[in-house]
Design a protein around this motif. Structure first.
Motif, PDB file in Angstrom:
ATOM      1  N   SER A 227       0.844  -1.027   0.008  1.00 15.25           N
ATOM      2  CA  SER A 227       0.059   0.092  -0.014  1.00 15.25           C
ATOM      3  C   SER A 227       0.985   1.290   0.122  1.00 15.25           C
ATOM      4  O   SER A 227       1.330   1.722   1.014  1.00 15.25           O
ATOM      5  CB  SER A 227      -0.971  -0.034   1.281  1.00 15.25           C
ATOM      6  N   THR A 235      -5.966   2.520   5.890  1.00 13.91           N
ATOM      7  CA  THR A 235      -6.671   1.952   6.949  1.00 13.91           C
ATOM      8  C   THR A 235      -7.778   0.975   6.121  1.00 13.91           C
ATOM      9  O   THR A 235      -8.006  -0.360   6.605  1.00 13.91           O
ATOM     10  CB  THR A 235      -7.340   2.939   7.733  1.00 13.91           C
ATOM     11  N   ALA A 238      -6.039  -2.302   4.620  1.00 14.89           N
ATOM     12  CA  ALA A 238      -5.605  -3.055   5.667  1.00 14.89           C
ATOM     13  C   ALA A 238      -6.940  -3.803   6.169  1.00 14.89           C
ATOM     14  O   ALA A 238      -6.956  -5.046   6.178  1.00 14.89           O
ATOM     15  CB  ALA A 238      -4.925  -2.435   6.780  1.00 14.89           C
ATOM     16  N   CYS A 250       0.598  -8.216   4.007  1.00 16.09           N
ATOM     17  CA  CYS A 250       0.349  -6.503   3.786  1.00 16.09           C
ATOM     18  C   CYS A 250       1.604  -5.999   4.126  1.00 16.09           C
ATOM     19  O   CYS A 250       2.237  -6.089   5.192  1.00 16.09           O
ATOM     20  CB  CYS A 250      -0.916  -6.459   4.915  1.00 16.09           C
ATOM     21  N   MET A 252       2.706  -1.847   4.188  1.00 14.29           N
ATOM     22  CA  MET A 252       2.302  -0.461   4.204  1.00 14.29           C
ATOM     23  C   MET A 252       3.631   0.470   4.127  1.00 14.29           C
ATOM     24  O   MET A 252       4.587   0.386   5.061  1.00 14.29           O
ATOM     25  CB  MET A 252       1.268   0.012   5.443  1.00 14.29           C
ATOM     26  N   CYS A 273       0.114  -6.249   9.331  1.00 16.75           N
ATOM     27  CA  CYS A 273       1.027  -5.703   8.286  1.00 16.75           C
ATOM     28  C   CYS A 273       2.236  -5.471   8.837  1.00 16.75           C
ATOM     29  O   CYS A 273       2.464  -5.078   9.984  1.00 16.75           O
ATOM     30  CB  CYS A 273       0.298  -4.202   7.880  1.00 16.75           C
ATOM     31  N   TYR A 275       5.724  -2.225   7.971  1.00 16.31           N
ATOM     32  CA  TYR A 275       5.677  -0.894   7.321  1.00 16.31           C
ATOM     33  C   TYR A 275       7.118  -0.707   7.137  1.00 16.31           C
ATOM     34  O   TYR A 275       7.979  -1.042   7.782  1.00 16.31           O
ATOM     35  CB  TYR A 275       5.203  -0.235   8.561  1.00 16.31           C
TER      36      TYR A 275
END
Length: 377
Positions: A227, A235, A238, A250, A252, A273, A275
């Motif tokens: 993402s 948000t 997710a 996932c 981010m 997720c 990040y």
């Protein structure tokens, strides 16, 4: 870009309030208001979907200014903040510059959004206002300086991590803004060089749901759904991934690292997720004092970006003192010559060619059981 004009720097004002802080008397015991304040502007999304970031940015500067004024200000003058709300909207970019000019600001801390910065950073320079930008897109390099990571410092961290968890394919859901498209393109090219197939799906940032985009991504059988968005979109993505009960991982990117992300999706989904980004201030070695002072001043834990605006203000004050003036040319040179400045986010040195921070902090993050972004071990 060379500036064509310089804004007058002095603005006489009576004793003033900076948030909950009263400006301290300047050095030498003169009463507040007896000398012209140094005006600095803070441009951030103070309202709208990204306001939690913007308010944290403003609080970081307010704390730095209160502390500096308590020490007598800068060059014997108090510092005054002017707040500028750009709503994370490029349509407000040039109006923000007009507000800073009208306030006779000598520097701007911000903007946060690269889509805003690509429009107005050059205008700030043309107006003789020194930018301490919070943008990350490559297109904003060379316009003032920054204490935070750039795309060129983000993708090199993302690429090896993503390559370690993706065997065949990464599908990217991409917001069309300057920063998000730039980082997605750079990371995507790096993954393709490692033999990983990359597919990008462009998003409508005004959409109320990304269920269809997530379904389209999952239909391509990815190892990872990436993402490249700001947190309000992240948000929704997710949540859609969690509802799909997929085996795709996932991921981010930096602009989703916000306490509001965790608040909106809940700790369980946030933990599903990983990040790229920088953690909240409490994760930085040596930031304990900043965290304690922030909590004392505002009654809450600091988020991510206020620590960088706090350091931006420290850098600006240090540059003024070294330059001995607030004049545009000398102050710009001093900002770009910054070396070894100790801040809440670590030691700061600026590359004078790009204005970027040398060795900016950037990590792969996870969310812990308390809902905090922490460095992945």
């Amino acid at each position: 870009m060379a500036p064509r004009s310089v804004v007058a720097l002095a603005l006489a004002a009576p004793a003033l309030m900076v948030g909950s802080f009263t400006v301290a008397s300047p050095a030498g015991g003169a009463p507040a208001g007896s000398v012209d304040p140094i005006v600095i502007a803070v441009e951030a999304p103070l309202t709208g979907s990204q306001s939690s970031n913007g308010k944290d940015m403003l609080r970081g500067v307010k704390l730095a200014v209160a502390q500096q004024n308590a020490r007598g200000g800068v060059l014997g003058r108090p510092v005054q903040i002017v707040r500028i709300d750009d709503r994370a909207d490029a349509d407000y970019a040039l109006a923000s510059v007009d507000k800073a000019v009208a306030a006779r600001a000598i520097a701007i801390i911000g903007p946060y959004n690269s889509s805003v910065g690509v429009i107005n950073l050059s205008a700030y320079l043309e107006a003789g206002i020194v930018p301490l930008r919070m943008t990350s897109a490559t297109a904003t390099e060379g316009f003032g300086a920054t204490t935070q990571p750039m795309v060129s410092q983000t993708s090199p961290v993302e690429i090896p991590y993503l390559a370690s968890i993706a065997k065949n394919r990464v599908v990217m859901l991409v917001d069309p803004s300057s920063y998000t498209t730039t980082v997605a393109n750079q990371t995507g090219k790096g993954l393709e060089k490692r033999g990983i197939d990359v597919v990008q799906i462009m998003l409508d940032p005004t959409a109320s749901s990304y269920d269809d985009a997530v379904a389209e991504a999952l239909a391509l059988d990815p190892d990872v759904v990436y993402s490249s968005t700001y947190y309000p979109e992240g948000t929704k993505i997710a949540q859609a991934l969690a509802a799909a009960n997929t085996t795709a991982k996932c991921f981010m990117n930096l602009a989703n690292v916000d306490n509001a992300f965790v608040s909106e999706v809940g700790v369980g989904i946030a933990q599903s997720c990983t990040y790229s980004g920088v953690p909240a201030a409490g994760q930085f070695p040596g930031a304990e004092t900043y965290v304690a002072q922030y909590k004392a001043a505002f009654g809450k834990q600091p988020d991510v970006w206020g620590s960088f605006t706090y350091d931006s203000a420290l850098l600006l004050f240090d540059a003024m003192e070294r330059a001995g003036t607030t004049r545009f040319a000398q102050l710009t040179a001093a900002v770009l010559a910054t070396k070894g400045l100790k801040g809440a986010t670590g030691t700061i040195s600026i590359n004078p060619e790009s204005g970027n921070r040398r060795q900016a902090p950037m990590f792969i993050l996870t969310v812990n059981d308390a809902g905090d972004f922490v460095i992945k071990q």
